[in-house]
Design a protein around this motif. Structure first.
Motif, short mmCIF file in Angstrom:
data_model
loop_
_atom_site.label_atom_id
_atom_site.label_comp_id
_atom_site.label_asym_id
_atom_site.label_seq_id
_atom_site.Cartn_x
_atom_site.Cartn_y
_atom_site.Cartn_z
N PRO A 263 17.06 -14.53 -11.86
CA PRO A 263 17.40 -13.40 -12.74
C PRO A 263 16.15 -12.55 -13.00
O PRO A 263 15.07 -13.09 -13.25
N ASN A 264 16.31 -11.25 -12.89
CA ASN A 264 15.20 -10.30 -13.05
C ASN A 264 14.16 -10.40 -11.94
O ASN A 264 13.08 -9.82 -12.06
N GLY A 265 14.48 -11.10 -10.86
CA GLY A 265 13.56 -11.16 -9.73
C GLY A 265 13.36 -9.79 -9.10
O GLY A 265 14.22 -8.91 -9.19
N ILE A 266 12.22 -9.60 -8.46
CA ILE A 266 11.84 -8.29 -7.93
C ILE A 266 12.10 -8.24 -6.42
O ILE A 266 11.79 -9.18 -5.69
N PHE A 267 12.67 -7.13 -6.00
CA PHE A 267 12.97 -6.92 -4.58
C PHE A 267 12.26 -5.67 -4.08
O PHE A 267 12.34 -4.61 -4.70
N VAL A 268 11.56 -5.80 -2.96
CA VAL A 268 10.89 -4.68 -2.31
C VAL A 268 11.64 -4.36 -1.03
O VAL A 268 11.76 -5.21 -0.14
N LEU A 269 12.14 -3.15 -0.92
CA LEU A 269 12.86 -2.70 0.27
C LEU A 269 12.12 -1.52 0.88
O LEU A 269 11.76 -0.58 0.17
N ALA A 270 11.89 -1.58 2.18
CA ALA A 270 11.33 -0.43 2.89
C ALA A 270 12.13 -0.21 4.16
O ALA A 270 12.41 -1.16 4.90
N ASP A 271 12.52 1.04 4.41
CA ASP A 271 13.36 1.37 5.55
C ASP A 271 13.18 2.84 5.93
O ASP A 271 12.69 3.65 5.12
N LEU A 272 13.61 3.17 7.13
CA LEU A 272 13.82 4.57 7.47
C LEU A 272 15.03 5.07 6.71
O LEU A 272 16.02 4.35 6.56
N PHE A 273 14.96 6.30 6.21
CA PHE A 273 16.08 6.82 5.42
C PHE A 273 16.11 8.34 5.53
O PHE A 273 15.19 8.98 6.02
N GLY A 274 17.21 8.91 5.06
CA GLY A 274 17.32 10.36 5.00
C GLY A 274 18.71 10.85 5.32
O GLY A 274 19.52 10.14 5.93
N ASP A 275 18.99 12.06 4.90
CA ASP A 275 20.25 12.72 5.15
C ASP A 275 20.11 13.56 6.42
O ASP A 275 19.43 14.60 6.42
N LYS A 276 20.71 13.12 7.51
CA LYS A 276 20.51 13.77 8.80
C LYS A 276 21.06 15.19 8.83
O LYS A 276 20.71 15.98 9.72
N SER A 277 21.91 15.55 7.86
CA SER A 277 22.46 16.90 7.80
C SER A 277 21.59 17.85 6.99
O SER A 277 21.85 19.06 6.97
N ALA A 278 20.56 17.34 6.34
CA ALA A 278 19.71 18.17 5.48
C ALA A 278 18.58 18.80 6.28
O ALA A 278 18.03 18.16 7.19
N PRO A 279 18.20 20.04 5.97
CA PRO A 279 17.13 20.71 6.73
C PRO A 279 15.81 19.95 6.71
O PRO A 279 15.09 19.92 7.71
N GLU A 280 15.49 19.31 5.56
CA GLU A 280 14.21 18.61 5.48
C GLU A 280 14.15 17.39 6.39
O GLU A 280 13.08 16.94 6.77
N PHE A 281 15.33 16.85 6.76
CA PHE A 281 15.33 15.70 7.66
C PHE A 281 14.73 16.08 9.00
O PHE A 281 13.88 15.35 9.55
N GLU A 282 15.12 17.19 9.57
CA GLU A 282 14.60 17.61 10.88
C GLU A 282 13.11 17.94 10.79
O GLU A 282 12.35 17.64 11.71
N ARG A 283 12.68 18.53 9.66
CA ARG A 283 11.25 18.84 9.52
C ARG A 283 10.43 17.56 9.46
O ARG A 283 9.37 17.45 10.11
N LEU A 284 10.90 16.59 8.68
CA LEU A 284 10.19 15.31 8.60
C LEU A 284 10.23 14.57 9.93
O LEU A 284 9.25 13.95 10.34
#
Length: 237
Positions: A147-168
């Motif tokens: 209970p209350n344990g800490i989770f670290v998540l790292a992944d590729l992410f993003g909205d492929k339909s958003a303009p900033e996705f293509e720039r990034l």
């Protein structure tokens, strides 16, 4: 006809494991910084904590945190026997063999002897394309945390339909290509990302974490399309 699910046990075979450390730092130029940034979020974890590294790969999380927290014990879970062999060797080189155990297989098949104080999943969940399977994976993490344990998540992410996705995405490709990567390798790795990675908008990712049992989700890291989040297991003691 649907694409076959990504099988990391096949992708990270012996020949690719030998190149993994070099390749991951080309893909994510702040890979080492990401791992160093995890430690400050875990300062309030007990001195005798246990830490679960899911998809532990070559053991970067365990090695980095093992040097920071001398009393912690670790379990690393990975489906790739070749990757675990590399991890075992690196743990030995870091003097962590007596403080770490390794399990070959899926997290859902790992029977934890006791719940963990904290856990990480670094660049793993973005390969799980089915929403139900991704949710099952995240719930499996939550179910193995205190209970209350800490989770670290790292992944590729993003909205492929958003303009900033293509720039990034374009900036990321230029960064990767600047490492003297040959055209054939660049094309092969780009195809791998487009074929195997399930990009989710951040809002959908946070919703999945909440549904899995996590709260207080905070993004603490981003490099191009790589993101990192800290969350707390919602279960109370």
């Amino acid at each position: 006809m649907t694409d076959a699910p990504f099988d990391p046990s096949e992708h990270f075979d012996e020949s690719l494991v030998a190149r993994y450390d070099r390749r991951i730092r080309r893909f994510c130029p702040s890979y080492d910084a990401l791992h160093r940034m995890i430690a400050p979020w875990l300062r309030n974890v007990p001195e005798d904590a246990t830490f679960l590294s899911v998809g532990c790969g070559a053991g970067a999380e365990m090695i980095t945190l093992g040097s920071e927290f001398s009393s912690w014990r670790f379990v690393g879970v990975d489906v790739s026997a070749d990757m675990l062999a590399v991890c075992e060797r690196k743990l030995a080189e870091a003097g962590l063999t007596s403080r770490a155990q390794l399990f070959e297989g899926r997290l859902q098949d790992y029977a934890a002897p006791a719940p963990f104080d904290a856990a990480s999943s670094i660049f793993v969940a973005h390969f799980i394309k089915s929403r139900d399977e991704k949710l099952s994976y995240l719930r499996a993490v939550a179910n193995r945390l205190k209970p209350n344990g800490i989770f670290v998540l790292a992944d590729l992410f993003g909205d492929k339909s958003a303009p900033e996705f293509e720039r990034l995405s374009e900036a990321w490709r230029r960064s990767y290509a600047s490492n003297d990567v040959g055209m054939a390798e660049l094309a092969r790795d780009r195809a791998h990302i487009e074929r195997d990675v399930d990009f989710l908008p951040e809002a959908e990712l946070v919703a999945l974490l909440s549904e899995a049992g996590f709260e207080s989700v905070t993004r603490f890291y981003q490099t191009f399309l790589f993101g990192g989040w800290i969350a707390t297991n919602r279960r109370r003691g």
